[in-house]
Design a protein around this motif. Structure first.
Motif, PDB file in Angstrom:
ATOM      1  N   THR A   1      51.761  60.684  60.404  1.00  0.00           N
ATOM      2  CA  THR A   1      50.569  61.493  60.678  1.00  0.00           C
ATOM      3  C   THR A   1      49.407  60.515  60.772  1.00  0.00           C
ATOM      4  O   THR A   1      49.577  59.311  60.504  1.00  0.00           O
ATOM      5  N   SER A   2      48.220  61.030  61.046  1.00  0.00           N
ATOM      6  CA  SER A   2      47.074  60.103  61.095  1.00  0.00           C
ATOM      7  C   SER A   2      46.786  59.569  59.691  1.00  0.00           C
ATOM      8  O   SER A   2      46.214  58.496  59.540  1.00  0.00           O
ATOM      9  N   GLY A   3      47.198  60.329  58.663  1.00  0.00           N
ATOM     10  CA  GLY A   3      46.936  59.921  57.289  1.00  0.00           C
ATOM     11  C   GLY A   3      47.833  58.799  56.779  1.00  0.00           C
ATOM     12  O   GLY A   3      47.476  58.112  55.814  1.00  0.00           O
TER      13      GLY A   3
ATOM     14  N   SER B   1      42.056  60.318  58.849  1.00  0.00           N
ATOM     15  CA  SER B   1      42.617  61.662  59.023  1.00  0.00           C
ATOM     16  C   SER B   1      41.612  62.699  58.532  1.00  0.00           C
ATOM     17  O   SER B   1      40.648  62.366  57.831  1.00  0.00           O
ATOM     18  N   THR B   2      41.854  63.949  58.842  1.00  0.00           N
ATOM     19  CA  THR B   2      40.911  65.000  58.445  1.00  0.00           C
ATOM     20  C   THR B   2      40.801  65.080  56.922  1.00  0.00           C
ATOM     21  O   THR B   2      39.721  65.288  56.391  1.00  0.00           O
ATOM     22  N   GLU B   3      41.890  64.902  56.205  1.00  0.00           N
ATOM     23  CA  GLU B   3      41.819  65.005  54.744  1.00  0.00           C
ATOM     24  C   GLU B   3      41.010  63.856  54.152  1.00  0.00           C
ATOM     25  O   GLU B   3      40.227  64.052  53.220  1.00  0.00           O
TER      26      GLU B   3
ATOM     27  N   ALA C   1      46.907  76.497  55.710  1.00  0.00           N
ATOM     28  CA  ALA C   1      45.969  76.424  56.849  1.00  0.00           C
ATOM     29  C   ALA C   1      45.511  74.994  57.097  1.00  0.00           C
ATOM     30  O   ALA C   1      45.239  74.239  56.161  1.00  0.00           O
ATOM     31  N   HIS C   2      45.416  74.660  58.362  1.00  0.00           N
ATOM     32  CA  HIS C   2      44.905  73.325  58.723  1.00  0.00           C
ATOM     33  C   HIS C   2      43.375  73.319  58.651  1.00  0.00           C
ATOM     34  O   HIS C   2      42.717  74.360  58.793  1.00  0.00           O
ATOM     35  N   ASN C   3      42.827  72.135  58.434  1.00  0.00           N
ATOM     36  CA  ASN C   3      41.377  71.930  58.335  1.00  0.00           C
ATOM     37  C   ASN C   3      40.585  72.389  59.562  1.00  0.00           C
ATOM     38  O   ASN C   3      39.371  72.492  59.502  1.00  0.00           O
TER      39      ASN C   3
HETATM   40  P1  13P Z   1      45.179  65.517  60.775  1.00  0.00           P
HETATM   41  O1  13P Z   1      46.587  65.285  60.340  1.00  0.00           O
HETATM   42  O2  13P Z   1      44.280  64.336  60.541  1.00  0.00           O
HETATM   43  O3  13P Z   1      44.635  66.761  60.136  1.00  0.00           O
HETATM   44  O4  13P Z   1      45.153  65.708  62.352  1.00  0.00           O
HETATM   45  C1  13P Z   1      45.835  66.742  62.998  1.00  0.00           C
HETATM   46  C2  13P Z   1      45.352  67.001  64.350  1.00  0.00           C
HETATM   47  O5  13P Z   1      45.902  67.766  65.088  1.00  0.00           O
HETATM   48  C3  13P Z   1      44.183  66.288  64.785  1.00  0.00           C
HETATM   49  O6  13P Z   1      43.830  66.712  66.057  1.00  0.00           O
END
Ligand code: 13P
Ligand code: SF4
Length: 312
Positions: free
Chosen positions: A132-134, A218-220, A25-27
């Motif tokens: 990814t953003s990470g 990033s979210t993590e 599951a995503h954050n």
């Molecule tokens: P993250 O990889 O930081 O969780 O971002 C995914 C995303 O869809 C942000 O909108």
């Protein structure tokens, strides 16, 4: 008769065992989905988990491009998602045909194409590497110095990465419809209400909003940032599902959702299409599942593997 919430959760866990499935599951998923998942994380963490899992079925609670990435890495596994229509505005902003036409019209540039993972398999198949953003800063820093970079599809993330790396890139003009809703005005207002708060923002936000943040990540990475922050109040400028994960991991903090000009917090309508009932149904029916032509899958796999190797 309508199943109770407890029955539904028990039934999901029973089906998970029966199917030899893992739930990723995503954050940004609703709290009740995060709580039943085997792993909750950002796009990068989820891609690593998908690559490593011994499970035969991957039930992916996130949006389509995330489940598709899991399928690209696991062509012989069944990858299911609660709602097949859970898309992404960034993915929509860059159709594979448009990118292909652009690259054809600009062959003399010999672009090194870096695609943010928020894109279709067809777009991934046209790229040199995914990010990814990470890990975007790391991936851009590893790009060949003698080739111009085309960064697709998120212009806001791309602008942030240019600042971080000092590397000039040509940017596809896509954006996340959720993160562009945060404005300088809405963030300044909440900052005035909580003058001691730190601000953490996702790099999909506009530059004007990003400049108001103490940390962009990033979210993590937000999880570690909030846990270690030396203050109690933290304004979290991203999709609202993040608050559930953060509140669990940093229970002593006062986490304040970043508001927009119209709303106290901000939901992604695509992420919120998934429900416990739909998760149950997809495990029961093994449908909807992610399917894609093998030639596109194989071409999309190489830049994803390259990313996973380069970001270790
Ligand atoms: P993250 O990889 O930081 O969780 O971002 C995914 C995303 O869809 C942000 O909108
Ligand atoms: Fe896509 Fe934005 Fe939703 Fe993330 S929050 S899945 S980038 S539309």
């Amino acid at each position: 008769m309508q199943a109770t919430a407890i029955d539904l959760k028990e039934e999901i866990l029973r089906l998970k065992k029966e199917r030899n499935a893992v739930i990723l599951a995503h954050n940004y998923q609703d709290g009740e989905i995060q709580d039943i998942a085997d792993y909750v994380g950002d796009s990068l963490g989820l891609a690593y988990k998908a690559q490593d899992t011994p499970a035969e079925v991957i039930a992916f609670c996130g949006v389509h491009f995330m489940a598709e990435t899991a399928k690209i890495l696991n062509p012989n596994k069944t990858v299911i998602l609660p709602d097949k229509d859970a898309g992404c505005s960034l993915e929509e902003s860059c159709p594979a045909e448009d990118l292909e036409a652009f690259l054809k019209a600009n062959t003399e540039k010999n672009y090194y194409v870096i695609a943010y993972i928020n894109c279709s398999g067809g777009v991934k198949a046209l790229c040199d590497v995914i990010c990814t953003s990470g890990n975007a800063v790391k991936i851009v820093n590893k790009a060949p110095a003698d080739r111009p970079i085309l960064f697709v599809p998120d212009a806001n993330l791309g602008a942030w990465v240019m600042e971080q790396t000092g590397r000039k890139m040509d940017l596809w003009q896509g954006s996340c419809y959720v993160h562009v809703e945060f404005t300088q005005n809405s963030i300044n207002k909440i900052k005035a209400e909580y003058p001691d708060a730190l601000v953490v923002a996702h790099p999909e936000c506009t530059t004007a909003v990003r400049l108001l943040a103490d940390e962009v990540c990033s979210t993590e990475k937000m999880v570690a940032y909030c846990k270690n922050a030396p203050v109690k109040d933290i304004i979290v400028v991203t999709e609202s599902g993040m608050l559930h994960r953060l509140q669990k991991e940093a229970p002593d903090k006062n986490l304040i959702p970043g508001p927009t000009d119209h709303c106290a917090c901000n939901d992604c309508k695509f992420m919120k299409m998934n429900t416990l009932q739909k998760l149950h149904d997809c495990l029961k029916n093994l449908s909807p599942s992610v399917e894609m032509p093998e030639d596109i899958r194989a071409r999309a796999e190489a830049p994803i593997i390259k990313m996973l190797e380069q970001s270790k």
